[in-house]
Each structure stands twice: as C-alpha cells, then as structure tokens.
Write a protein that holds these residues in place. Structure first.
Motif, PDB file in Angstrom:
ATOM      1  N   ASP A 248       0.813  -1.220   0.000  1.00  0.00           N
ATOM      2  CA  ASP A 248       0.000   0.000   0.000  1.00  0.00           C
ATOM      3  C   ASP A 248       0.845   1.268   0.000  1.00  0.00           C
ATOM      4  O   ASP A 248       0.344   2.338  -0.360  1.00  0.00           O
ATOM      5  N   PHE A 249       2.096   1.174   0.429  1.00  0.00           N
ATOM      6  CA  PHE A 249       2.950   2.368   0.425  1.00  0.00           C
ATOM      7  C   PHE A 249       4.344   2.030  -0.109  1.00  0.00           C
ATOM      8  O   PHE A 249       5.355   2.494   0.402  1.00  0.00           O
ATOM      9  N   ALA A 576       4.842   0.109  13.056  1.00  0.00           N
ATOM     10  CA  ALA A 576       4.969   1.561  13.073  1.00  0.00           C
ATOM     11  C   ALA A 576       4.718   2.220  11.727  1.00  0.00           C
ATOM     12  O   ALA A 576       4.721   3.441  11.636  1.00  0.00           O
ATOM     13  N   LEU A 577       4.521   1.428  10.676  1.00  0.00           N
ATOM     14  CA  LEU A 577       4.409   2.003   9.329  1.00  0.00           C
ATOM     15  C   LEU A 577       2.945   2.062   8.868  1.00  0.00           C
ATOM     16  O   LEU A 577       2.138   1.231   9.283  1.00  0.00           O
ATOM     17  N   ILE A 588       7.695   4.169   0.546  1.00  0.00           N
ATOM     18  CA  ILE A 588       9.032   3.606   0.390  1.00  0.00           C
ATOM     19  C   ILE A 588       9.293   3.385  -1.092  1.00  0.00           C
ATOM     20  O   ILE A 588       8.540   2.665  -1.758  1.00  0.00           O
ATOM     21  N   ASN A 589      10.342   4.010  -1.608  1.00  0.00           N
ATOM     22  CA  ASN A 589      10.775   3.755  -2.983  1.00  0.00           C
ATOM     23  C   ASN A 589      11.880   2.707  -2.928  1.00  0.00           C
ATOM     24  O   ASN A 589      12.967   2.964  -2.410  1.00  0.00           O
ATOM     25  N   LEU A 590      11.600   1.524  -3.440  1.00  0.00           N
ATOM     26  CA  LEU A 590      12.563   0.423  -3.370  1.00  0.00           C
ATOM     27  C   LEU A 590      13.870   0.728  -4.099  1.00  0.00           C
ATOM     28  O   LEU A 590      14.925   0.212  -3.717  1.00  0.00           O
ATOM     29  N   VAL A 591      13.813   1.546  -5.150  1.00  0.00           N
ATOM     30  CA  VAL A 591      15.000   1.795  -5.969  1.00  0.00           C
ATOM     31  C   VAL A 591      15.237   3.308  -6.092  1.00  0.00           C
ATOM     32  O   VAL A 591      14.942   3.913  -7.128  1.00  0.00           O
TER      33      VAL A 591
END
Length: 749
Positions: A248-249, A576-577, A588-591
């Motif tokens: 979701d994020f 917590a997220l 969160i951008n994985l890359v």
C-alpha cells in the motif's frame, strides 16, 4: 560499609545491566543484573573489566601538555583557554576549515558528549569533520535515509519472535549485537531454535555465531552484493515476492525486478564461492519462512560494494513482507526518540551536498570519509587541516594506513585530544583533556535504546561522585565551545548569545536534557515541554516529528526512570508504518536513483588473483576495537592477534600452527603467528582489528606488552567503497608468505 550499585555497562552496544558491590571507590565485585529487563542477568568479560579501567594507573586524571621535556600537568582553565586560543588563531590565519575533528565509537556511548557536540561544531564552523561512521555503519545509515527518510531509522531484527534469522557478515556472539542491541544473544538464539526456528550464517569464517547456526555458508569476502542480487532474482523469477501490507505504500517493485533479472545464481556462483543450487535454496527459505529477519554488519558494510549490499539487505526484508512485521525487522519506539528529535531540527540525513578538498569524496551527514583524513592534513593548499581535535578515537589504529595517519598527525600545528589515555593517536596531541571515567558519570543510552530488540529505558547514576578537579565530557566540550564563541563574537548580541547558551546548558546539565527528551517522547508528559520548545523558537517544525513526539503520553520523566534502577520494560517492538516514515510522500521507494545508478556500474564479478589472499577482520568478545587492551583480565592468556588461515593455504606456504607469517600490500607489511584452522575458507585470512600498541610514546603498559600488529598498516586509503568512498576493510587482497622466506623490504627494492 558494602553497598550495591546498579549500572549499565557502556563498553559495547549491548547495554547490559550490572550490579557492582563496592565500598566507596573500591570495587568488590561486578556481576550481571538479573532484574534488568533487557539483559536479564547476562554479562560478558568486558563488563567485569570495568574495574580495571576504573583503577587503571595509566588512565589520565588531569589535563596534560606536551613539552620538550615530556608531558606535564596543567590546570583545566589553562588547558581549555590555550586550546580555544590556538584553534581560533589557526582558523583566523588559515580559514575555518583548517581545523579537523574526529569522533570515535565511544562518543556514541556517552550521552553528555552527544548532547554538547553541536555547540562545539557550531563554534568551529568547519567542514573537516570525521568519525568512525565511515569505517563502520555508513552504508546502513545511507540506506535508511534513502528508503525510510531518516539516517537513524534502523529496522531491528525482532529476534525474540522470528522463525528464520539470517546473519550476513556479522558476529553477534562476539559483538553482543551492533545496530541491534541484543544482550544475552546466546540465550535468544537458543530460544529461537527451541521454538523450531532456524539460524543461518553467511560468512567467510566459521564465527562464534556460525558455530551455533543450523546452517553456515562460506562466502568469498566482498561478494555479498552478488549473492543478494541473485537471491532477489530467484524470488522474482519464482514469484516468491510478497510484500503483503507494505504494498500500500511501496513503489519501484517493477524497476527492481528488471534490475536483478540478469543476476542469476549461475552468474555469481564462482565469485561468491557458493553453488547456484544453494543460493536458490536460501532464497526460497527466506521467502517461505513464516517470519524472517535478515541482518548484516561490518563484514558486509566495509566491503567494496557495501552501499549496494546494505540497501539490498533491507530490500529483501521488504519484498518478503518482513519489514514492520512481528518476527521480521521492526522499528523501535524509544522513550528518548532521537529519530524524531533529529527531524525537529531538520536533520534527517544528507549525502553529497559538498565534496572533500583533496579527493572530491562526498560528505555524509556533514562528515567526510576517513579515507581522505590523512591526505587533508598532508596536502598543502587552502583548507588544509592545520589543527585537529579527537574525541574518544584512535584513528592511527582504526583507520586505513595507520603509518600515513601517524605522519599526518606529526605535522600538525596544533592538536588536542579528549581522551583517557596517551595512545597511538593522542601521543601526537599538544594537550590532552581527560574526562571522567565510565563509573564516574551517569549512563544513558539514547542511541542504543533506539536500536534495541526490545523497547526499554534506563538511566544509571554514577558509582562514585565526580573526583575533585575533574570534568565530564559534556563540561569539556561546552567549555571549549564557549571559549571559542567568546573569541569569535564580534558584536554585543553574539557575545550575549554565547554566554546565554553556556548558562542555559550548565543549568540544564546532561540530566536536564535527558529529562526534557523523556517528557517530549512517546511515553512522556508532552504539552508543557512542547510549549518550552516553541517559546525557544522551534515553531515551524515537521508535522510528522510533532506527531511522533506527542504519542500516547504516560507521564514518563527522569524522576520516574530513576525510581527504577534496573530499567523499565516498555514492551516488544510494535508495528509503526507508514506513520514512522520520514520520506516526503510517506512511501518507500525500493529503488532510489542513487542505487539505480550504482547498479549500472557494478562490474561482473571476478575471482581473486592466484598470488593473492583476501584479508578480513575478526571480532572477539574480550576486545573492542583498539581501546580495551590495557585491561590485564581481557588480554591475559594466549594472544588472539594472529592470522587465521586454512590448512590448505598453510601447507602451500609451508607453515605450521604458530609459525610467523608476513603480509604485504601496497602500503606496508606486518608479521604475525599463524593460527591454522578450517574455520576459515581457503584463500582467505583473518586478523583482529585494533591491535599493535608498540609505537613510540604510547603510555599503556598492558597493551604494549600484549603484542600484536595493526591490520590497518596493510590497508591503504586508496581502496575505497564504490559510492561513498568509505573505508574498505574487508576483502583486501594481500600477499602472504612464511616469515622465514620473506625478503626484507629494503632489500626487495
């Protein structure tokens, strides 16, 4: 009359609670505190050695000044006045960047020092700042900033609830955890296995942790990045990627899949020394475990591609759905929330805002990597370091190319060290300012409580009152900052600000800062303290930081913490997220682009040259970098500073156990006895870090007699990590030969 005092051992990150029986200043016994909610009675040999450090006759107890006739004692006022005057004079003549500063690991264990560093940094105004970060955990911090928005927001293994715990390049059985405060690691690992869980270790050495593991895989030093890429490739290929609620994020999953698709297990098998089948099994085991936690440390973060490796470890935890999940890796909720406080001041992290003068290396968090420190002293020109401040650090032994560092320090115009000893680094100082010892000041751990495997809070009073004529670290740092501020102040307003800051800090003290932090924290009193900060000018603050600090107020104050001398258990790690994220989008951008670019330039792995062996470090539970070797009870027995080598390599070189081996590199050579064992993979040797106290002028009698040699005398400053230019300390290629066959260096030329 005998008394019992409850304290926290601050010699490593474990924060073990200890009981000290004493009569006044005389220590009778030290043992683990069974009522401590985190350490549960555990204690390692270092904790018992606090007595040796407290009574050490070599420990400085008053300021000293170096003269042509040797070291002489001077008063605190004289020492602080002269230090400030000479630093100011050098900056006036050569510019503000002519003063350099280095902080060692023990700085992070001293809350008073942490709280008063900022005034001194501001007073100096120099960009020439360095610390042990760039020889240790910088890749972790860079990854947490890029992924989660804050350089101190570390996801911590929920080791007490996990089913599958993988350790890559770490040895918590020797370190008691690192960026994972975990006392009694043996007991916790045993509990993991008793509940049916699995411990897996990937390391070039069969470490103390690996000996307890259900599975151990040898891996060629420096090849971690290729293993991690292959693990991800298998997960995507076999449809094992399952972020769960994180989806979701989460952004960048498709990009990541494309980046790793060519890094197959077959492509990396030779480079890693692991079979393709084994790599595939590891990937499947991680992805299908009910709850898994992947953890890495200095073996990985001080290698050639540590920036990519640290990021990939976090990414694997994310794409398998193990981030922010019980039994996976989770974020802490500390009583003194250093993450939220950093955000209040806008300090969430930085990278490459500016570059170093000599090599053009990028800054991180306002610091340059230690790989350029010596050259910044040796290279003439505008901005050359002419004066140097060290706090609780020994870069001659802990940074690459100790001989170059020796030369650089000897050529300075002025140097001051805040340290307890005359060691390999501080012997170059003009003035040494020794703070109180470990049992003479209070102990609070804002950093290590924030990376603990369980939420706890504890404040330990000093065992004894501060000796007359001594100063705490915070008093020394504040004294220097105030004196520099007075010298630099040009207006009445500036002078007033300097004096007001000094009065405020001395009235508040380190205890007052802790109290304020607890009140503002997620378990604190909230509102009234918020109003104080707002009146102080902190009105425009990140909304997220305020939200986190408000939390659920439970009225926690320093007084309430002091009423519980064993510490207070605040419970297990909690989800917590996304609320804990500090990224602008709260996603969160994985890359991130930084890693995308770094992957494009990643070379195809190659095996080492036939005439070279790869050198790695080694940790021992009875040692801690370079500064615990003056305790007889820690160094007694058979020397541990030796070269661990596989029997095949020993036979090839014609040496037996105990024979001397000589190592050579492009910067120097050292000779140490061989320790022949199959606990190391062929082609690799291992040497402990921080030894070799035989340089002229070192006044640490036990350490000098302990022998050994410094691994950093054969580690050059030009071999740097690909992205950050931090020190590469593992996977160093060296030539190895029997000492009897070695050609003296002069003759070899």
């Amino acid at each position: 009359m005998k008394q019992t005092h409850y304290h926290t051992c601050n010699l490593c990150e474990a924060m073990c609670g200890i009981e000290i029986d004493h009569m006044g200043d005389e220590i009778l016994a030290i043992r683990g505190d069974s009522a401590d909610p985190l350490s549960r009675g555990h204690i390692c040999p270092k904790g018992v050695a606090l007595q040796d450090l407290h009574n050490d006759p070599d420990r400085l107890r008053h300021p000293v000044k170096r003269t042509k006739d040797g070291w002489v004692p001077i008063s605190w006022d004289e020492a602080l006045d002269e230090t400030a005057r000479r630093l100011h004079d050098i900056q006036a003549r050569h510019g503000k960047n002519s003063v350099g500063m280095y902080l060692g690991n023990p700085t992070a264990h001293n809350h008073g020092a942490l709280f008063t560093l900022l005034p001194l940094i501001n007073a100096l105004g120099t960009r020439q700042r360095y610390s042990a970060t760039s020889a240790d955990q910088l890749p972790h911090q860079l990854a947490t900033w890029q992924l989660f928005g804050h350089q101190a927001l570390f996801p911590i293994p929920d080791i007490d609830r996990t089913d599958y715990f993988m350790v890559i390049g770490g040895n918590p059985m020797a370190s008691n955890g690192s960026i994972m405060t975990v006392p009694d690691i043996r007991g916790r690992l045993k509990s993991l296995q008793e509940r049916g869980g699995k411990l897996v270790v990937v390391d070039p050495r069969r470490t103390e942790t690996a000996r307890l593991a259900d599975e151990h895989d040898f891996i060629r030093p420096g090849s971690d990045v290729y293993l991690l890429l292959a693990l991800l490739q298998v997960m995507f290929e076999e449809l094992l990627v399952a972020p769960g609620r994180l989806t979701d994020f989460l952004d960048g999953q498709g990009t990541l899949a494309r980046l790793v698709e060519n890094w197959t297990p077959e492509k990396v098998a030779e480079a890693t020394g692991m079979t393709a089948d084994r790599i595939r099994k590891l990937a499947r085991d991680i992805a299908t475990a009910p709850r898994a936690a992947i953890y890495s440390r200095v073996g990985l973060t001080t290698s050639a591609h540590s920036t990519l490796s640290a990021w990939l470890v976090y990414v694997i935890n994310i794409v398998t759905g193990n981030l922010d999940r019980e039994g996976g890796v989770m974020f802490t909720k500390p009583a003194f929330d250093i993450v939220a406080f950093g955000a209040l001041g806008g300090e969430t992290g930085s990278f490459d805002r500016y570059r170093s003068r000599v090599h053009g290396y990028p800054e991180f968090g306002g610091e340059f990597p230690v790989t350029t420190l010596a050259d910044e002293m040796l290279s003439p020109g505008t901005g050359q370091i002419k004066a140097f401040i060290s706090h609780a650090g020994n870069p001659v032994l802990s940074c690459p190319d100790g001989n170059k560092m020796d030369k650089a320090l000897s050529g300075l115009e002025f140097m001051v060290s805040i340290d307890l000893y005359i060691n390999e680094t501080t012997r170059h100082a003009d003035i040494i300012l020794p703070p109180t010892g470990q049992l003479e000041h209070a102990q609070f751990d804002p950093i290590f409580q924030a990376v603990a495997v369980r939420n706890v809070v504890k404040f330990s009073e000093p065992l004894v009152e501060k000796p007359e004529g001594s100063l705490h670290d915070w008093e020394i740092l504040l004294g220097l900052a105030t004196r520099l501020g007075r010298l630099k102040a040009e207006t009445r307003r500036e002078r007033f600000q300097v004096e007001a800051t000094d009065r405020f800090m001395r009235k508040l003290t380190d205890r007052g800062i802790v109290d304020l932090g607890l009140r503002l924290g997620p378990y604190g009193t909230g509102g009234r303290s918020m109003a104080i900060l707002k009146r102080a000018g902190l009105r425009s603050l990140p909304k997220l930081a305020w939200k986190v600090l408000r939390g659920k107020h439970k009225g926690l104050t320093l007084k309430k913490v002091l009423a519980q001398p064993h510490g207070i258990d605040l419970g297990p790690l909690q989800r917590a997220l996304p609320g804990r994220l500090y990224t602008r989008s709260q996603r969160i951008n994985l890359v991130p682009p930084l890693y995308f670019r770094a992957l494009q330039g990643l070379p195809v792995p190659k095996p080492p040259k036939a005439d070279e062996m790869l050198m790695i470090g080694r940790r021992h539970v009875r040692s801690n970098n370079s500064w615990l070797h003056n305790s007889q009870r820690l160094v007694k027995g058979k020397s541990r500073c030796n070269i661990l080598i596989h029997p095949q390599d020993a036979e090839r070189l014609g040496v037996a156990d105990g024979d001397d081996l000589t190592l050579r590199s492009e910067v120097g050579s050292i000779t140490l006895p061989a320790w022949v064992s199959d606990d190391i993979m062929p082609g690799v040797i291992s040497i402990p870090h921080g030894w070799g106290h035989d340089r002229k002028g070192v006044q640490m009698d036990v350490a000098r007699r302990a022998g050994g040699a410094s691994i950093n005398d054969v580690v050059g400053t030009t071999r740097v990590e690909a992205v950050t230019a931090m020190a590469q300390l593992n996977g160093i290629p060296v030539q190895v030969e029997a000492a009897s066959a070695a050609v003296p260096e002069k003759a070899a030329g």
